[in-house]
Design a protein around this motif. Sequence first.
Motif, PDB file in Angstrom:
ATOM      1  N   ALA A   1       5.958  -4.083 -10.989  1.00 45.49           N
ATOM      2  CA  ALA A   1       6.811  -4.077  -9.798  1.00 45.49           C
ATOM      3  C   ALA A   1       6.291  -2.965  -8.906  1.00 45.49           C
ATOM      4  N   LEU A   2       5.495  -3.329  -7.937  1.00 49.51           N
ATOM      5  CA  LEU A   2       4.842  -2.331  -7.088  1.00 49.51           C
ATOM      6  C   LEU A   2       5.252  -2.572  -5.650  1.00 49.51           C
ATOM      7  N   ALA A   3       5.973  -1.626  -5.087  1.00 48.01           N
ATOM      8  CA  ALA A   3       6.399  -1.800  -3.690  1.00 48.01           C
ATOM      9  C   ALA A   3       5.251  -1.446  -2.774  1.00 48.01           C
ATOM     10  N   PRO A   4       5.034  -2.207  -1.696  1.00 45.47           N
ATOM     11  CA  PRO A   4       3.994  -1.829  -0.740  1.00 45.47           C
ATOM     12  C   PRO A   4       4.315  -0.485  -0.120  1.00 45.47           C
TER      13      PRO A   4
ATOM     14  N   THR B   1      -5.751   0.030 -10.747  1.00 46.12           N
ATOM     15  CA  THR B   1      -6.389   0.635  -9.575  1.00 46.12           C
ATOM     16  C   THR B   1      -5.780   0.018  -8.328  1.00 46.12           C
ATOM     17  N   VAL B   2      -5.491   0.854  -7.337  1.00 47.73           N
ATOM     18  CA  VAL B   2      -5.083   0.349  -6.025  1.00 47.73           C
ATOM     19  C   VAL B   2      -6.263   0.572  -5.086  1.00 47.73           C
ATOM     20  N   THR B   3      -6.709  -0.502  -4.439  1.00 48.46           N
ATOM     21  CA  THR B   3      -7.904  -0.429  -3.586  1.00 48.46           C
ATOM     22  C   THR B   3      -7.556  -0.808  -2.152  1.00 48.46           C
TER      23      THR B   3
ATOM     24  N   ASP C   1      -0.246  12.047 -11.976  1.00 50.58           N
ATOM     25  CA  ASP C   1       0.322  12.691 -10.781  1.00 50.58           C
ATOM     26  C   ASP C   1       0.337  11.766  -9.557  1.00 50.58           C
ATOM     27  N   VAL C   2       0.026  10.482  -9.755  1.00 51.52           N
ATOM     28  CA  VAL C   2       0.117   9.554  -8.628  1.00 51.52           C
ATOM     29  C   VAL C   2       1.550   9.034  -8.531  1.00 51.52           C
ATOM     30  N   ASP C   3       2.192   9.344  -7.406  1.00 51.45           N
ATOM     31  CA  ASP C   3       3.551   8.838  -7.179  1.00 51.45           C
ATOM     32  C   ASP C   3       3.556   8.064  -5.857  1.00 51.45           C
ATOM     33  N   ALA C   4       4.741   7.595  -5.473  1.00 49.09           N
ATOM     34  CA  ALA C   4       4.841   6.774  -4.254  1.00 49.09           C
ATOM     35  C   ALA C   4       4.345   7.547  -3.033  1.00 49.09           C
ATOM     36  N   GLU C   5       4.648   8.838  -2.993  1.00 47.58           N
ATOM     37  CA  GLU C   5       4.250   9.655  -1.833  1.00 47.58           C
ATOM     38  C   GLU C   5       2.718   9.774  -1.754  1.00 47.58           C
ATOM     39  N   LYS C   6       2.096   9.993  -2.918  1.00 49.46           N
ATOM     40  CA  LYS C   6       0.628  10.117  -2.936  1.00 49.46           C
ATOM     41  C   LYS C   6      -0.034   8.797  -2.553  1.00 49.46           C
TER      42      LYS C   6
END
Length: 229
Positions: free
Chosen positions: A35-38, A81-83, A101-106
């Motif tokens: 579940a990945l929000a844009p 991976t998000v590309t 340490d990857v969060d929505a803000e990063k």
Amino acid sequence: STAEKPILLNNITDAEAFISGAEVVVVGFFQVCVALAPPPGGRRWLPGGGSAPRPPPSPPPSFGLSTSPAVLTHYGVAANTVTLFRRVDNDRRDLDMNSKDVDAEKMTRFVRMNELRLVTEYNPVTAIGVMQSSLQLHLLLITDKMSPKHPKRMRKYQAAAELFKGKILFILVDSNLNSNERIVSFFKLKKSQLPALAIFHAPDEEQDVLTLDEVSVERVQDFCNRFLQ
């Protein structure tokens, strides 16, 4: 408003059509569906970050999602991976989502920083993407976005950008923003001389400036061609 759902890319054909269909797209490559929000919406002319006011960002890029092993292999990415794929310099940027340490803000910052377009509006975040681009020749249109002539100027500038795709990075600098005053003064311009074009070759800092009464495709094209010679 609710964020749009990511588009599922089940095979290579779907993925290629999606990626080639827009100036900037973001694809999440995962082993299982998540579940990945844009995400929500060194070059010397570039001032450092600082706490400058952020101009309104461009609309968020389209977001795709794939769990197909064939698609992951085709694009040579590891799972999770998000590309970001972009057309302006035919480049891509990868973000490893395995990192704790990857969060929505990063992730939002990663997208905003790297979403260079045919014409990229300069701000402290896109400045980082501009510095990291493989295109080392930058054309700046320094102009007042509040001017009633701005939409027409942008149409002409955008049309000229199409002609130099893959050669020159076209950048819009809003002369109204205090944070951009350093750019105006770097090119030894005064606000009374705007709009103006400034071209800058990063490796040797060669530059040229053209003050304009009005923006036209021909003027922009001639200015770029002269510099390229």
